[in-house]
Design a protein around this motif. Structure first.
Motif, PDB file in Angstrom:
ATOM      1  N   LEU A   1       0.833  -1.196   0.000  1.00  0.00           N
ATOM      2  CA  LEU A   1       0.000   0.000   0.000  1.00  0.00           C
ATOM      3  C   LEU A   1       0.867   1.245   0.000  1.00  0.00           C
ATOM      4  CD1 LEU A   1      -2.930   1.068   0.186  1.00  0.00           C
ATOM      5  CD2 LEU A   1      -2.651   1.070   2.668  1.00  0.00           C
ATOM      6  N   THR A   2       0.642   2.103  -0.970  1.00  0.00           N
ATOM      7  CA  THR A   2       1.248   3.426  -0.940  1.00  0.00           C
ATOM      8  C   THR A   2       0.206   4.338  -0.315  1.00  0.00           C
ATOM      9  OG1 THR A   2       2.526   2.989  -2.945  1.00  0.00           O
ATOM     10  CG2 THR A   2       2.241   5.307  -2.297  1.00  0.00           C
ATOM     11  N   ARG A   3       0.490   4.807   0.891  1.00  0.00           N
ATOM     12  CA  ARG A   3      -0.449   5.675   1.599  1.00  0.00           C
ATOM     13  C   ARG A   3      -0.110   7.121   1.245  1.00  0.00           C
ATOM     14  NH1 ARG A   3      -5.274   4.835   3.127  1.00  0.00           N
ATOM     15  NH2 ARG A   3      -4.749   3.108   4.495  1.00  0.00           N
ATOM     16  N   VAL A   4      -1.000   7.765   0.482  1.00  0.00           N
ATOM     17  CA  VAL A   4      -0.809   9.153   0.077  1.00  0.00           C
ATOM     18  C   VAL A   4      -1.338  10.028   1.216  1.00  0.00           C
ATOM     19  CG1 VAL A   4      -1.330  10.891  -1.673  1.00  0.00           C
ATOM     20  CG2 VAL A   4      -1.072   8.479  -2.340  1.00  0.00           C
TER      21      VAL A   4
ATOM     22  N   PRO B   1      -8.916  -4.989   8.627  1.00  0.00           N
ATOM     23  CA  PRO B   1      -8.695  -5.057  10.078  1.00  0.00           C
ATOM     24  C   PRO B   1      -7.198  -5.086  10.405  1.00  0.00           C
ATOM     25  CG  PRO B   1      -9.532  -7.144   9.254  1.00  0.00           C
ATOM     26  CD  PRO B   1      -9.519  -6.201   8.092  1.00  0.00           C
ATOM     27  N   LEU B   2      -6.687  -4.003  10.936  1.00  0.00           N
ATOM     28  CA  LEU B   2      -5.252  -3.892  11.203  1.00  0.00           C
ATOM     29  C   LEU B   2      -4.755  -4.954  12.172  1.00  0.00           C
ATOM     30  CD1 LEU B   2      -4.854  -0.012  11.320  1.00  0.00           C
ATOM     31  CD2 LEU B   2      -4.232  -1.584   9.478  1.00  0.00           C
ATOM     32  N   GLU B   3      -5.640  -5.469  13.025  1.00  0.00           N
ATOM     33  CA  GLU B   3      -5.208  -6.513  13.960  1.00  0.00           C
ATOM     34  C   GLU B   3      -4.903  -7.834  13.252  1.00  0.00           C
ATOM     35  OE1 GLU B   3      -9.713  -6.554  13.812  1.00  0.00           O
ATOM     36  OE2 GLU B   3      -8.204  -4.988  14.058  1.00  0.00           O
ATOM     37  N   GLU B   4      -5.342  -7.978  11.998  1.00  0.00           N
ATOM     38  CA  GLU B   4      -5.067  -9.191  11.225  1.00  0.00           C
ATOM     39  C   GLU B   4      -3.850  -9.052  10.317  1.00  0.00           C
ATOM     40  OE1 GLU B   4      -8.566 -10.430   9.092  1.00  0.00           O
ATOM     41  OE2 GLU B   4      -9.819 -10.293  10.878  1.00  0.00           O
ATOM     42  N   TRP B   5      -3.251  -7.864  10.301  1.00  0.00           N
ATOM     43  CA  TRP B   5      -2.135  -7.579   9.400  1.00  0.00           C
ATOM     44  C   TRP B   5      -0.981  -6.975  10.174  1.00  0.00           C
ATOM     45  CZ3 TRP B   5      -2.393  -8.880   4.254  1.00  0.00           C
ATOM     46  CH2 TRP B   5      -3.659  -9.243   3.764  1.00  0.00           C
ATOM     47  N   GLU B   6       0.232  -7.310   9.762  1.00  0.00           N
ATOM     48  CA  GLU B   6       1.430  -6.766  10.398  1.00  0.00           C
ATOM     49  C   GLU B   6       2.203  -5.939   9.385  1.00  0.00           C
ATOM     50  OE1 GLU B   6       5.582  -8.342  12.461  1.00  0.00           O
ATOM     51  OE2 GLU B   6       4.116  -9.794  11.736  1.00  0.00           O
ATOM     52  N   VAL B   7       2.551  -4.707   9.763  1.00  0.00           N
ATOM     53  CA  VAL B   7       3.398  -3.876   8.904  1.00  0.00           C
ATOM     54  C   VAL B   7       4.827  -4.383   9.044  1.00  0.00           C
ATOM     55  CG1 VAL B   7       4.282  -1.559   8.435  1.00  0.00           C
ATOM     56  CG2 VAL B   7       1.932  -1.847   9.203  1.00  0.00           C
ATOM     57  N   VAL B   8       5.419  -4.827   7.935  1.00  0.00           N
ATOM     58  CA  VAL B   8       6.783  -5.354   7.987  1.00  0.00           C
ATOM     59  C   VAL B   8       7.795  -4.395   7.360  1.00  0.00           C
ATOM     60  CG1 VAL B   8       6.070  -7.768   8.127  1.00  0.00           C
ATOM     61  CG2 VAL B   8       6.436  -6.715   5.871  1.00  0.00           C
ATOM     62  N   LYS B   9       7.274  -3.362   6.678  1.00  0.00           N
ATOM     63  CA  LYS B   9       8.181  -2.389   6.075  1.00  0.00           C
ATOM     64  C   LYS B   9       7.425  -1.093   5.828  1.00  0.00           C
ATOM     65  CE  LYS B   9      11.334  -1.849   2.147  1.00  0.00           C
ATOM     66  NZ  LYS B   9      11.772  -2.423   0.870  1.00  0.00           N
ATOM     67  N   GLU B  10       8.084   0.027   6.116  1.00  0.00           N
ATOM     68  CA  GLU B  10       7.534   1.349   5.806  1.00  0.00           C
ATOM     69  C   GLU B  10       8.674   2.243   5.328  1.00  0.00           C
ATOM     70  OE1 GLU B  10       3.690   2.653   8.228  1.00  0.00           O
ATOM     71  OE2 GLU B  10       5.461   2.550   9.508  1.00  0.00           O
ATOM     72  N   VAL B  11       8.425   2.931   4.209  1.00  0.00           N
ATOM     73  CA  VAL B  11       9.412   3.870   3.678  1.00  0.00           C
ATOM     74  C   VAL B  11       8.668   5.161   3.344  1.00  0.00           C
ATOM     75  CG1 VAL B  11      11.103   4.334   1.861  1.00  0.00           C
ATOM     76  CG2 VAL B  11      10.805   1.984   2.716  1.00  0.00           C
TER      77      VAL B  11
ATOM     78  N   PHE C   1       4.062  10.613   0.778  1.00  0.00           N
ATOM     79  CA  PHE C   1       3.458   9.279   0.804  1.00  0.00           C
ATOM     80  C   PHE C   1       4.404   8.312   1.500  1.00  0.00           C
ATOM     81  CE2 PHE C   1       5.619   9.933  -3.233  1.00  0.00           C
ATOM     82  CZ  PHE C   1       6.360   8.783  -3.424  1.00  0.00           C
ATOM     83  N   THR C   2       3.833   7.172   1.898  1.00  0.00           N
ATOM     84  CA  THR C   2       4.615   6.127   2.554  1.00  0.00           C
ATOM     85  C   THR C   2       4.315   4.795   1.884  1.00  0.00           C
ATOM     86  OG1 THR C   2       4.513   7.306   4.667  1.00  0.00           O
ATOM     87  CG2 THR C   2       5.093   4.966   4.751  1.00  0.00           C
ATOM     88  N   PHE C   3       5.385   4.094   1.480  1.00  0.00           N
ATOM     89  CA  PHE C   3       5.229   2.722   1.006  1.00  0.00           C
ATOM     90  C   PHE C   3       5.090   1.844   2.244  1.00  0.00           C
ATOM     91  CE2 PHE C   3       8.177   4.296  -2.492  1.00  0.00           C
ATOM     92  CZ  PHE C   3       7.180   4.413  -3.446  1.00  0.00           C
ATOM     93  N   GLN C   4       4.016   1.068   2.324  1.00  0.00           N
ATOM     94  CA  GLN C   4       3.770   0.188   3.453  1.00  0.00           C
ATOM     95  C   GLN C   4       3.568  -1.247   2.943  1.00  0.00           C
ATOM     96  OE1 GLN C   4       0.211   2.253   4.814  1.00  0.00           O
ATOM     97  NE2 GLN C   4       1.343   3.016   6.585  1.00  0.00           N
ATOM     98  N   THR C   5       4.273  -2.184   3.557  1.00  0.00           N
ATOM     99  CA  THR C   5       4.089  -3.603   3.227  1.00  0.00           C
ATOM    100  C   THR C   5       3.465  -4.284   4.432  1.00  0.00           C
ATOM    101  OG1 THR C   5       6.031  -3.578   1.790  1.00  0.00           O
ATOM    102  CG2 THR C   5       5.237  -5.750   2.545  1.00  0.00           C
ATOM    103  N   TYR C   6       2.309  -4.887   4.226  1.00  0.00           N
ATOM    104  CA  TYR C   6       1.580  -5.628   5.262  1.00  0.00           C
ATOM    105  C   TYR C   6       1.603  -7.101   4.914  1.00  0.00           C
ATOM    106  CZ  TYR C   6      -0.718  -1.219   6.661  1.00  0.00           C
ATOM    107  OH  TYR C   6      -0.990   0.070   7.100  1.00  0.00           O
ATOM    108  N   ILE C   7       1.776  -7.944   5.920  1.00  0.00           N
ATOM    109  CA  ILE C   7       1.670  -9.388   5.775  1.00  0.00           C
ATOM    110  C   ILE C   7       0.531  -9.858   6.696  1.00  0.00           C
ATOM    111  CG2 ILE C   7       2.844 -11.614   6.119  1.00  0.00           C
ATOM    112  CD1 ILE C   7       4.101 -10.026   3.878  1.00  0.00           C
ATOM    113  N   LYS C   8      -0.301 -10.772   6.185  1.00  0.00           N
ATOM    114  CA  LYS C   8      -1.377 -11.302   7.015  1.00  0.00           C
ATOM    115  C   LYS C   8      -0.791 -12.103   8.158  1.00  0.00           C
ATOM    116  CE  LYS C   8      -5.614 -12.066   5.615  1.00  0.00           C
ATOM    117  NZ  LYS C   8      -6.629 -12.573   4.697  1.00  0.00           N
ATOM    118  N   LYS C   9      -1.281 -11.864   9.369  1.00  0.00           N
ATOM    119  CA  LYS C   9      -0.780 -12.567  10.559  1.00  0.00           C
ATOM    120  C   LYS C   9      -1.217 -14.025  10.556  1.00  0.00           C
ATOM    121  CE  LYS C   9      -0.617  -8.521  13.560  1.00  0.00           C
ATOM    122  NZ  LYS C   9      -1.147  -7.876  14.749  1.00  0.00           N
TER     123      LYS C   9
END
Length: 159
Positions: A112-115, A129-139, A151-159
């Motif tokens: 996700l690129t969060r603008v 649901p953020l509780e089901e996903w973990e942010v593993v990288k943000e730039v 903007f921020t590049f965000q990588t989420y992985i399902k928990k």
């Protein structure tokens, strides 16, 4: 692996009238780097927002229109399940809002690129649901002469 990839504003806006709401060249480069040489799945309207098929990617287009004709090399299907039957490797779901919503429960990753702005829109990235996903990288990328919005590049992985 099924990855949703999107650029969405703070209010989850994706676009309006089948157009993007911003021009962020570094986000386009990020999208190209991640999706090149992979299959991309999209809705018909998302596909039609491109001037032509994107190079170095297999396109799978989901539409309800019977008899829809896509350019040579593109695959036309009528459901997400049918689209997924054409891929064995990592696949990127690239939109639009309805297709993201359908794929959210089976996705294992979100790029996700969060603008960092809010926009009026008619297409939105689904709440997840953020509780089901973990942010593993943000730039973070600040606004500059080529980017009107931070903007921020965000990588989420399902928990």
């Amino acid at each position: 692996m099924i990855t949703l990839i999107a650029a969405a504003a703070e209010n989850n806006a994706l676009g309006k009238d089948n157009q993007l709401l911003w021009h962020l060249p570094d986000d386009f480069k990020h999208f190209k780097a991640l999706t090149s040489h992979h299959t991309i799945i999209m809705g018909r309207k998302t596909f039609e927002s491109f001037p032509k098929p994107l190079p170095n990617r297999k396109h799978v287009i989901i539409t309800r229109q019977q008899g829809y004709i896509a350019p040579e090399g593109c695959i036309v299907v009528h459901s997400l399940e049918e689209a997924l039957s054409f891929v064995q490797e990592e696949v990127y779901v690239i939109g639009g809002g309805e297709i993201y919503q359908q794929a959210l429960d089976i996705a294992t990753k979100i790029e996700l690129t969060r603008v960092h702005h809010t926009f009026e829109a008619d297409a939105f990235f689904p709440e997840f649901p953020l509780e089901e996903w973990e942010v593993v990288k943000e730039v973070y990328h600040d606004k500059d002469e080529k980017h009107q919005y931070a903007f921020t590049f965000q990588t989420y992985i399902k928990k």
